[in-house]
Structures are given as C-alpha cells and as structure tokens.
Write a protein that holds these residues in place. Sequence first.
Motif, PDB file in Angstrom:
ATOM      1  N   SER A 105       0.850  -1.181   0.000  1.00 21.43           N
ATOM      2  CA  SER A 105       0.000   0.000   0.000  1.00 21.43           C
ATOM      3  C   SER A 105       0.888   1.234   0.000  1.00 21.43           C
ATOM      4  O   SER A 105       1.684   1.433   0.921  1.00 21.43           O
ATOM      5  N   VAL A 106       0.790   2.046  -1.047  1.00 29.33           N
ATOM      6  CA  VAL A 106       1.602   3.255  -1.169  1.00 29.33           C
ATOM      7  C   VAL A 106       0.679   4.440  -1.445  1.00 29.33           C
ATOM      8  O   VAL A 106      -0.176   4.376  -2.318  1.00 29.33           O
ATOM      9  N   THR A 107       0.849   5.514  -0.688  1.00 30.14           N
ATOM     10  CA  THR A 107      -0.011   6.687  -0.810  1.00 30.14           C
ATOM     11  C   THR A 107       0.819   7.925  -1.091  1.00 30.14           C
ATOM     12  O   THR A 107       1.829   8.179  -0.413  1.00 30.14           O
ATOM     13  N   LEU A 108       0.401   8.678  -2.083  1.00 34.41           N
ATOM     14  CA  LEU A 108       0.990   9.986  -2.369  1.00 34.41           C
ATOM     15  C   LEU A 108       0.081  11.043  -1.758  1.00 34.41           C
ATOM     16  O   LEU A 108      -1.125  11.034  -1.973  1.00 34.41           O
ATOM     17  N   TYR A 109       0.627  11.960  -0.987  1.00 35.56           N
ATOM     18  CA  TYR A 109      -0.180  12.954  -0.285  1.00 35.56           C
ATOM     19  C   TYR A 109       0.652  14.222  -0.067  1.00 35.56           C
ATOM     20  O   TYR A 109       1.860  14.249  -0.362  1.00 35.56           O
ATOM     21  N   GLY A 110       0.025  15.265   0.450  1.00 41.71           N
ATOM     22  CA  GLY A 110       0.775  16.487   0.741  1.00 41.71           C
ATOM     23  C   GLY A 110      -0.129  17.658   1.064  1.00 41.71           C
ATOM     24  O   GLY A 110      -1.346  17.523   1.204  1.00 41.71           O
ATOM     25  N   SER A 111       0.490  18.814   1.192  1.00 37.72           N
ATOM     26  CA  SER A 111      -0.209  20.047   1.537  1.00 37.72           C
ATOM     27  C   SER A 111       0.547  21.221   0.940  1.00 37.72           C
ATOM     28  O   SER A 111       1.782  21.202   0.868  1.00 37.72           O
ATOM     29  N   ILE A 112      -0.193  22.240   0.502  1.00 34.68           N
ATOM     30  CA  ILE A 112       0.406  23.463  -0.034  1.00 34.68           C
ATOM     31  C   ILE A 112      -0.226  24.644   0.690  1.00 34.68           C
ATOM     32  O   ILE A 112      -1.449  24.767   0.744  1.00 34.68           O
ATOM     33  N   ASP A 113       0.605  25.501   1.252  1.00 30.47           N
ATOM     34  CA  ASP A 113       0.126  26.641   2.022  1.00 30.47           C
ATOM     35  C   ASP A 113       0.880  27.896   1.577  1.00 30.47           C
ATOM     36  O   ASP A 113       2.115  27.909   1.550  1.00 30.47           O
ATOM     37  N   GLU A 114       0.135  28.926   1.230  1.00 27.46           N
ATOM     38  CA  GLU A 114       0.734  30.191   0.786  1.00 27.46           C
ATOM     39  C   GLU A 114      -0.096  31.356   1.309  1.00 27.46           C
ATOM     40  O   GLU A 114      -1.334  31.244   1.421  1.00 27.46           O
ATOM     41  N   ALA A 115       0.571  32.457   1.654  1.00 27.06           N
ATOM     42  CA  ALA A 115      -0.146  33.590   2.249  1.00 27.06           C
ATOM     43  C   ALA A 115       0.526  34.908   1.891  1.00 27.06           C
ATOM     44  O   ALA A 115       1.703  34.960   1.523  1.00 27.06           O
ATOM     45  N   ALA A 116      -0.254  35.971   2.030  1.00 28.88           N
ATOM     46  CA  ALA A 116       0.259  37.336   1.957  1.00 28.88           C
ATOM     47  C   ALA A 116       0.264  37.885   3.377  1.00 28.88           C
ATOM     48  O   ALA A 116      -0.717  37.740   4.112  1.00 28.88           O
ATOM     49  N   ALA A 117       1.379  38.501   3.789  1.00 26.81           N
ATOM     50  CA  ALA A 117       1.526  38.945   5.175  1.00 26.81           C
ATOM     51  C   ALA A 117       1.994  40.393   5.249  1.00 26.81           C
ATOM     52  O   ALA A 117       2.749  40.874   4.394  1.00 26.81           O
ATOM     53  N   TYR A 118       1.519  41.068   6.303  1.00 22.44           N
ATOM     54  CA  TYR A 118       1.971  42.432   6.609  1.00 22.44           C
ATOM     55  C   TYR A 118       2.548  42.450   8.017  1.00 22.44           C
ATOM     56  O   TYR A 118       1.927  41.961   8.964  1.00 22.44           O
ATOM     57  N   TYR A 119       3.766  42.975   8.153  1.00 26.26           N
ATOM     58  CA  TYR A 119       4.418  43.174   9.447  1.00 26.26           C
ATOM     59  C   TYR A 119       4.634  44.679   9.638  1.00 26.26           C
ATOM     60  O   TYR A 119       5.186  45.344   8.750  1.00 26.26           O
ATOM     61  N   ASN A 120       4.224  45.187  10.781  1.00 21.99           N
ATOM     62  CA  ASN A 120       4.435  46.624  11.000  1.00 21.99           C
ATOM     63  C   ASN A 120       5.905  46.933  11.270  1.00 21.99           C
ATOM     64  O   ASN A 120       6.374  48.050  11.024  1.00 21.99           O
ATOM     65  N   ASN A 121       6.663  45.919  11.746  1.00 26.17           N
ATOM     66  CA  ASN A 121       8.080  46.134  12.014  1.00 26.17           C
ATOM     67  C   ASN A 121       8.802  44.789  11.985  1.00 26.17           C
ATOM     68  O   ASN A 121       8.508  43.895  12.763  1.00 26.17           O
ATOM     69  N   THR A 122       9.743  44.657  11.060  1.00 28.16           N
ATOM     70  CA  THR A 122      10.622  43.489  10.992  1.00 28.16           C
ATOM     71  C   THR A 122      12.034  43.999  10.802  1.00 28.16           C
ATOM     72  O   THR A 122      12.388  44.483   9.719  1.00 28.16           O
ATOM     73  N   GLY A 123      12.821  43.936  11.865  1.00 28.13           N
ATOM     74  CA  GLY A 123      14.191  44.444  11.802  1.00 28.13           C
ATOM     75  C   GLY A 123      14.267  45.933  11.524  1.00 28.13           C
ATOM     76  O   GLY A 123      15.221  46.398  10.892  1.00 28.13           O
ATOM     77  N   GLY A 124      13.262  46.682  11.981  1.00 29.91           N
ATOM     78  CA  GLY A 124      13.292  48.138  11.835  1.00 29.91           C
ATOM     79  C   GLY A 124      12.496  48.680  10.671  1.00 29.91           C
ATOM     80  O   GLY A 124      12.451  49.899  10.458  1.00 29.91           O
ATOM     81  N   HIS A 125      11.838  47.806   9.876  1.00 32.51           N
ATOM     82  CA  HIS A 125      11.085  48.253   8.710  1.00 32.51           C
ATOM     83  C   HIS A 125       9.748  47.517   8.637  1.00 32.51           C
ATOM     84  O   HIS A 125       9.631  46.376   9.072  1.00 32.51           O
ATOM     85  N   SER A 126       8.738  48.187   8.058  1.00 31.06           N
ATOM     86  CA  SER A 126       7.494  47.487   7.774  1.00 31.06           C
ATOM     87  C   SER A 126       7.732  46.560   6.577  1.00 31.06           C
ATOM     88  O   SER A 126       8.638  46.775   5.778  1.00 31.06           O
ATOM     89  N   LEU A 127       6.896  45.529   6.474  1.00 37.49           N
ATOM     90  CA  LEU A 127       7.123  44.532   5.440  1.00 37.49           C
ATOM     91  C   LEU A 127       5.804  43.982   4.929  1.00 37.49           C
ATOM     92  O   LEU A 127       4.918  43.646   5.709  1.00 37.49           O
ATOM     93  N   VAL A 128       5.660  43.909   3.610  1.00 38.45           N
ATOM     94  CA  VAL A 128       4.570  43.196   2.955  1.00 38.45           C
ATOM     95  C   VAL A 128       5.212  42.133   2.085  1.00 38.45           C
ATOM     96  O   VAL A 128       6.065  42.443   1.246  1.00 38.45           O
ATOM     97  N   ALA A 129       4.824  40.868   2.291  1.00 32.52           N
ATOM     98  CA  ALA A 129       5.504  39.801   1.573  1.00 32.52           C
ATOM     99  C   ALA A 129       4.603  38.587   1.413  1.00 32.52           C
ATOM    100  O   ALA A 129       3.663  38.386   2.189  1.00 32.52           O
ATOM    101  N   MET A 130       4.890  37.790   0.404  1.00 28.87           N
ATOM    102  CA  MET A 130       4.302  36.467   0.288  1.00 28.87           C
ATOM    103  C   MET A 130       5.151  35.531   1.131  1.00 28.87           C
ATOM    104  O   MET A 130       6.379  35.627   1.135  1.00 28.87           O
TER     105      MET A 130
END
Length: 382
Positions: free
Chosen positions: A27-52
């Motif tokens: 018995s062999v099964t192929l499976y998985g998951s894909i997760d992707e998002a758009a994110a906003y950080y008000n401060n990351t290392g001193g700067h705001s950031l919008v990124a995938m």
Amino acid sequence: MSNFRYREIFIGVLIVSASAAAHAQSSVTLYGSIDEAAAYYNNTGGHSLVAMQNADNGSSYWGLKGKEDLGGGLNAVFTLESSFDITHGTLSNNRIFAHQATVGLSGEAYGTLTMGRQFDPTVDLIQPITGDSFAGPAFTTPGDVDNNDNSAWINSSIKYASPTYAGFQYELMYGVGGIAGNTTGGHSYGAAASYNNGGLTIATGYLFTKNDVNGTGAADLNQDNSVVPLFGATPMFGSRQIVQAAAQYVIGSLTANIRYSNAQYKPYTNYGAFNRTETYNVGGAALQYQFTPALSGALNYVYTHSSGASSANYNNFGVNATYSVSKRTSFYADVAYSHASGTTFSEDGSAIVAAGGTVGDLAASSSTRSQVVAIIGITHKF
C-alpha cells in the motif's frame, strides 16, 4: 548534469518504484499540503514589510507513505516527505526529504519502530493539543524556544510509538550523534505520553539535544529572530532541554487547551553575553469554536519569561478565522500582536540588547517593543 536534474531523476525513480510496489501487495499513498499567504508586518528588523510567505497555517510538502504486509500482524513501513517553499519553489534546508524520511516496522499489537529523520515525541503527542494546531507559527512561542511549532528535526534517530492502551500512548526516541570517539556527543533523546478519555486529552514530554543549532548533532534547528540566544547562522555548541505539558478538552463545537513548557539553553563555550544557561518558562491558552461545518474561529494567548544572562517578558495575542470551501481547501486570516519588555541577545550572543516584539516564529523580531502581523492565506491538501 546539474544537481537539479539528478533530483528530478531520483524523485521520478521513487514514484515509479512506488507504483511498482503498489502492484506487489504493498500500500503506497501519495499525499501532501500546499500553504501560501500574503503577510503584513508593521516592524521586521526596523522596517514594515509586505511579503508572500510559505507555510503559515500548515506545511508545504509532498510525501510517499507505504507499508508491506509481512504476516503475523507485522508490516514494513516507510515515510518520505519533502518540504518546500512554494513562494520561491525551493527545497527546505536544501534537502530532498527535509520533512521526514523513515523506515521501520509496525503492528497493531506491537506499536511502531522507525529509523531516520523524524519529529520528536513531544511534537507527535503534545503539539496537536496546543494553540499551534489552530494557526501554526502565529500561535506558537516567540522564537519557538520550546519547539512547540516543531522547528527541530531529529536526524539519525530511532523512535518507538506504542499502541494505544485504553486511551494511553507513549513514545521513546534516541538520536545518534555519530561523533567518533564520543558516543554521547551531539546526541538527542526524548519521551512523551498522552491520555485520551472522551473529550479530554492530556500529554507531557521531554526533549534533550546537544549542539542542535547548526552545530554538530542529531538535531538541527534554524531560528530567525532574537528571542533565542543565537541565530541559526551561528553554530551553537551547547545543549537544549525542554519539558512540556498540555491539556485539551472538546465539548460540542468548542475546543479549549492550556500548556506549559520550560526550556533551558546551556552554552558549552563563552559567546560573550550568552555565557550561562538561559531559561524560558512559557504558558499558553487557546480556544477554537466551530461556528458552522465550514467556518471556525480561534483565540490564543502565550506568555514567555526568559531569565539568565538576560531577562525578558513576551505577551503574545492571536486571532484566527478559517473557512473551508471543501474537504481539501481552506482560506484563513490571522492577526497577531506581541509586546516585549526587558533584554535579550544580539545575533551572535555577544551582547545584551533590548527585547523586541516577536510574533511566534514567523519572522525576525521587531526593532521596537511591539510587533503586529496580519496574514491572509490558502491551504490545499491532496
């Protein structure tokens, strides 16, 4: 021929082999998951950031899982899981099977014995009954200092998972360091146990690793914020000890859980400011409510206190909403806030600096006391 071409051929051979095995009573099964998002950080290392960004509410990986009946209730089993960053189309940690790679034996009456690269027992039995299971990195400990978001993998390890006895199960694991002349150098070991009765589940566990932050050892861990004493780019020659406990209760559409952990990072060399054991005590609570079969909402709070060469407090709050459009596809939105006080370490552990707000283990710490993150994403499972 390029390394990429070799990988294509290797993966193709695996898939063909799996198909052949399926016709040979396997018995062999192929499976998985894909997760992707758009994110906003008000401060990351001193700067705001919008990124995938990749893998916010779930992992992005594909896997092959199989078993062969050996008779007498015993099966040969294997798992090969390859994690990747969908944002850039790259392999995780430059490994073909970074997520898991195991082979072993399993039987309902005997339990399961596996060898290879795998999760430790606390990830298997404790993490699923914490807030991390609701929203992943946004709901976990700042810097994931206690491995609540399973940012450590145990290489060269042997793990035994018992059958379930009237709701009770336990796991034992040992990771071989593989250092010549030093059988305990770079090794890891852990154990966990859980008990389920109706809607109540309780679990506790222990993990010990040596030289696990890009140093030589059975475990490997990468960090990208300043909560832990060292960044992943700086090898840690030392040990890490984690004790965890959690409880969850499900009643109707409501799921509630609480957790506690104690993590201790002990350096074996003097990094400057990081010159003695740093201890992290973590407490958390989360609620999830299933409003409809498709819509759920969750709230999370995590308090983290560090002490030792530096001392800091982190208060983290998170909100999640998830809407499933099918059994395999869901959309989600997370909003999280972190506020820090006290001091932590510079990237290389050589100096004490002001602690910055850090939402889970999502990205680098803020250059100010607070950090706000907003995320909208999609998860598809196959």
